[in-house]
Design a protein around this motif. Structure first.
Motif, PDB file in Angstrom:
ATOM      1  N   LYS A   4      -8.166  -0.592  -5.576  1.00  0.00           N
ATOM      2  CA  LYS A   4      -6.798  -1.326  -4.760  1.00  0.00           C
ATOM      3  C   LYS A   4      -7.344  -1.782  -3.365  1.00  0.00           C
ATOM      4  O   LYS A   4      -8.044  -1.006  -2.844  1.00  0.00           O
ATOM      5  CB  LYS A   4      -5.619  -0.394  -4.803  1.00  0.00           C
ATOM      6  N   PHE A   6      -5.448  -3.104   0.255  1.00  0.00           N
ATOM      7  CA  PHE A   6      -4.335  -3.309   0.938  1.00  0.00           C
ATOM      8  C   PHE A   6      -4.549  -3.990   2.461  1.00  0.00           C
ATOM      9  O   PHE A   6      -5.334  -3.751   3.312  1.00  0.00           O
ATOM     10  CB  PHE A   6      -3.818  -1.753   1.366  1.00  0.00           C
ATOM     11  N   VAL A   8      -3.341  -3.853   6.088  1.00  0.00           N
ATOM     12  CA  VAL A   8      -2.770  -2.825   6.868  1.00  0.00           C
ATOM     13  C   VAL A   8      -2.444  -3.239   8.213  1.00  0.00           C
ATOM     14  O   VAL A   8      -1.872  -2.565   8.996  1.00  0.00           O
ATOM     15  CB  VAL A   8      -3.666  -1.219   6.992  1.00  0.00           C
ATOM     16  N   ARG A  94     -11.200  -8.716   0.828  1.00  0.00           N
ATOM     17  CA  ARG A  94     -10.681  -7.799  -0.365  1.00  0.00           C
ATOM     18  C   ARG A  94     -11.704  -7.528  -1.312  1.00  0.00           C
ATOM     19  O   ARG A  94     -11.647  -6.475  -1.882  1.00  0.00           O
ATOM     20  CB  ARG A  94      -9.766  -8.938  -1.050  1.00  0.00           C
ATOM     21  N   GLU A 231      -7.439   2.140  -0.677  1.00  0.00           N
ATOM     22  CA  GLU A 231      -6.466   2.993  -0.842  1.00  0.00           C
ATOM     23  C   GLU A 231      -6.785   4.263  -0.183  1.00  0.00           C
ATOM     24  O   GLU A 231      -6.173   5.125   0.500  1.00  0.00           O
ATOM     25  CB  GLU A 231      -6.224   3.394  -2.342  1.00  0.00           C
ATOM     26  N   VAL A 234      -6.346   4.085   3.601  1.00  0.00           N
ATOM     27  CA  VAL A 234      -4.787   4.108   3.864  1.00  0.00           C
ATOM     28  C   VAL A 234      -4.342   5.521   3.851  1.00  0.00           C
ATOM     29  O   VAL A 234      -3.543   5.908   4.900  1.00  0.00           O
ATOM     30  CB  VAL A 234      -3.987   3.294   2.693  1.00  0.00           C
ATOM     31  N   ALA A 243       1.107  -0.691   4.588  1.00  0.00           N
ATOM     32  CA  ALA A 243       0.312  -1.346   3.807  1.00  0.00           C
ATOM     33  C   ALA A 243       1.058  -2.032   2.765  1.00  0.00           C
ATOM     34  O   ALA A 243       1.875  -1.768   2.271  1.00  0.00           O
ATOM     35  CB  ALA A 243      -0.513  -0.185   3.011  1.00  0.00           C
ATOM     36  N   VAL A 244       0.424  -3.293   2.656  1.00  0.00           N
ATOM     37  CA  VAL A 244       0.845  -4.267   1.643  1.00  0.00           C
ATOM     38  C   VAL A 244      -0.311  -4.476   0.805  1.00  0.00           C
ATOM     39  O   VAL A 244      -1.461  -4.999   1.059  1.00  0.00           O
ATOM     40  CB  VAL A 244       1.411  -5.718   2.223  1.00  0.00           C
ATOM     41  N   GLU A 245      -0.231  -4.189  -0.507  1.00  0.00           N
ATOM     42  CA  GLU A 245      -1.221  -4.224  -1.567  1.00  0.00           C
ATOM     43  C   GLU A 245      -1.568  -5.856  -1.847  1.00  0.00           C
ATOM     44  O   GLU A 245      -0.544  -6.753  -1.900  1.00  0.00           O
ATOM     45  CB  GLU A 245      -0.832  -3.695  -3.002  1.00  0.00           C
ATOM     46  N   ARG A 397       4.693  -5.112  -2.017  1.00  0.00           N
ATOM     47  CA  ARG A 397       4.972  -3.916  -1.367  1.00  0.00           C
ATOM     48  C   ARG A 397       5.665  -3.036  -2.424  1.00  0.00           C
ATOM     49  O   ARG A 397       6.860  -3.714  -2.944  1.00  0.00           O
ATOM     50  CB  ARG A 397       5.886  -4.333  -0.087  1.00  0.00           C
TER      51      ARG A 397
END
Length: 398
Positions: A4, A6, A8, A94, A231, A234, A243-245, A397
Motif C-alpha cells: 500500500k 499513502f 502523508v 507511488r 504502510e 506510516v 495518511a490517505v491511501e 480515507r
C-alpha cells in the motif's frame, strides 16, 4: 504492486498570473515542498527519491528546485508529460513505494510560465514536427485550422461536435465555468476568486466558439507537492491519522480509438481517460458511485463534460444535463472541482496534478475549511495531457 502507498503530506503555493512577481521556480518549490514535509512531520533527509514535474524550464531544473529543500544526494527525476506532468510525478512516487523500492518519496511539480495562450499561435496550421501533429491533423481534416489558439481550437471543435451529436447547449457548457468560478471563491490558493453569472460567462470574450474566456484555464505560476510513504513508514512514524491511501492509480495513452473516428472528442483524450478510469475501478474494487469528491482536468469547460462521460458519471451525451441539474456541485451526487478547477484555480502545468492531490487530501481529512465536502471519504483525481497521457488516481480515507 504489492504494498500500500499513502499520501502523508501535501503542500502548494497560491497559483498566480505569470510575470506578476519576482519569485523563481525554486522559491515556489521551497514553499510547496516545505509545506508538504511539514504536513507529514518529516525532514527532507528521510526522503529517498524525488520525481519532479515541469514543462517550461530547462533540463535538470528539478534538481535546482529540489536543492532548496536539502542537499542529501538522493536521486531526482525530471518528468515532462504535458499537462499530466504533476500526476505523472505522483504516479512515479507511488510506484516506487508500492513496488517496494522505497518507503518515502517526495513528488514535486512546478511551473513558471509566460502570459498568453497555451500553445502560442497556430503558425499557419503547420504542426508537422509537433508531438501533437496527429491530434491537430484530426482537427484540421474535419474543421480546418483557424487563427485562434490551437489548444482552444481543438477543444472548441470537440465542443461543437458534442453539441451537434448530443444537443449539448452553450448554456450547459457555460454552467461548468459558473460552477468552478463559484467554487474558487472559497479557495485561498486559487488564481481567480471571482463569481460570475451564467450570462457573464456566455458574454465573455470568445476564444474559439463556443468557448469563452471564462470557460478556459489560464496560464499560471505555481508549485505543489506530495509525500508518499509505505504502510511501514506510516506506522513507524505515527502518521496513521493523517495518511490517505492511494487505493488505485492508472495511466493510459492514446490508442487507435483516439484517431480512428476523426473526431476531436476522441483526439483530445476521451478514450484514454475512460481506459484509465476503468483500470482504477477494477484495481480498487470501487466505482464512481462510491466517490464523494472529484478534482478533474477542466482545461476547458467541454473537457469537464467529456470527463463526466469518461468516468462513468453519466451515459454518453448526458454530461450537459448532469451539470445543469446540479449533480456535480454541493448538494449533488458529487462535488467536482471544489478547488475551482483549472478554469479558476489556475493551471501551472507541472503542478496541476499534485495540486489536485493536495485538494483531495485536505477534503478527505476534513481540512478544506468552508469548501469542505461533508463526509468525504473517497476522492478521484483526473489529470490529462494532450499528446497524450491520462492519469486517474483514487484516494481513500479509512
Amino acid at each position: 504492486m504489492t504494498r500500500k502507498a499513502f499520501v502523508v503530506g501535501v503542500g502548494m503555493t497560491k497559483f498566480e498570473k505569470p510575470e506578476t512577481g519576482d519569485r523563481q521556480y525554486w522559491d515556489m518549490v521551497r514553499e510547496a515542498g516545505g509545506a508538504a514535509l511539514h504536513d507529514a512531520g518529516i525532514a527532507y533527509g528521510q526522503v529517498e527519491q524525488v520525481p519532479v514535474g515541469y514543462c517550461y524550464q530547462a533540463s535538470t531544473a528539478g534538481q535546482r528546485a529540489a536543492y532548496e529543500l536539502g542537499l542529501s544526494g538522493v536521486p531526482v527525476y525530471n518528468v515532462n508529460n504535458n499537462c499530466a506532468t504533476g500526476a505523472t510525478a505522483l504516479m512515479l512516487a507511488r510506484q516506487f513505494v508500492a513496488g517496494g523500492v522505497n518507503d518515502c518519496v517526495l513528488a514535486l511539480g512546478f511551473e513558471k510560465m509566460t502570459r498568453g495562450p497555451l500553445g502560442g499561435s497556430a503558425s499557419g496550421g503547420d504542426f508537422s514536427t509537433s508531438p501533437v501533429s496527429r491530434h491537430y491533423g484530426v482537427m484540421a481534416a474535419r474543421h480546418g485550422f483557424e487563427k485562434s489558439p490551437p489548444t482552444a481550437q481543438i477543444f472548441g471543435n470537440a465542443a461543437r461536435e458534442h453539441m451537434e451529436r448530443h444537443g449539448t447547449t452553450p448554456e450547459q457548457l457555460a454552467t461548468v465555468g459558473v460552477k468552478n468560478h463559484r467554487h474558487s471563491v472559497r479557495n485561498p490558493y486559487a488564481q481567480f476568486r471571482d463569481e460570475y453569472t451564467l450570462d457573464e460567462v456566455l458574454d465573455a470574450r470568445t476564444i474559439h466558439a463556443p468557448l469563452t474566456k471564462l470557460q478556459c484555464s489560464p496560464t499560471s505560476d505555481g508549485a505543489a507537492a506530495a509525500v508518499v510513504a509505505s504502510e511501514r513508514f506510516v506506522e513507524e512514524h505515527g502518521l496513521g491519522e493523517r495518511a490517505v491511501e492511494i487505493a488505485a492509480q492508472a495511466m493510459a495513452t492514446d490508442t487507435e480509438e483516439s484517431f480512428a473516428s476523426g473526431s476531436c472528442v476522441d483526439a483530445v483524450g476521451l478514450p484514454m481517460s475512460r481506459a484509465a478510469a476503468r483500470r482504477v475501478y477494477a484495481e480498487s474494487g470501487l466505482g464512481i458511485e462510491d466517490v464523494d469528491v472529484i478534482e478533474l482536468h477542466d482545461c476547458f469547460s467541454i473537457n469537464e463534460l467529456l470527463t463526466y462521460e469518461a468516468l462513468g458519471m453519466c451515459a454518453e451525451g448526458g454530461s450537459g444535463e448532469l451539470v445543469a441539474d446540479g449533480a456535480t456541485t454541493y448538494g449533488g451526487q458529487w462535488v467536482v472541482n471544489p478547488s475551482g478547477g483549472l478554469i479558476s484555480k489556475g493551471h501551472p502545468l507541472g503542478a496541476t496534478g499534485l495540486a489536485q492531490c493536495a485538494e483531495l487530501v485536505w477534503q478527505l481529512r476534513g481540512e478544506a475549511a468552508d469548501r469542505q465536502v461533508p463526509g468525504a471519504r473517497v476522492g478521484l483525481a483526473h489529470n490529462i495531457g494532450l499528446g497524450g497521457a491520462a492519469v486517474v488516481t483514487l484516494l481513500r480515507r479509512g
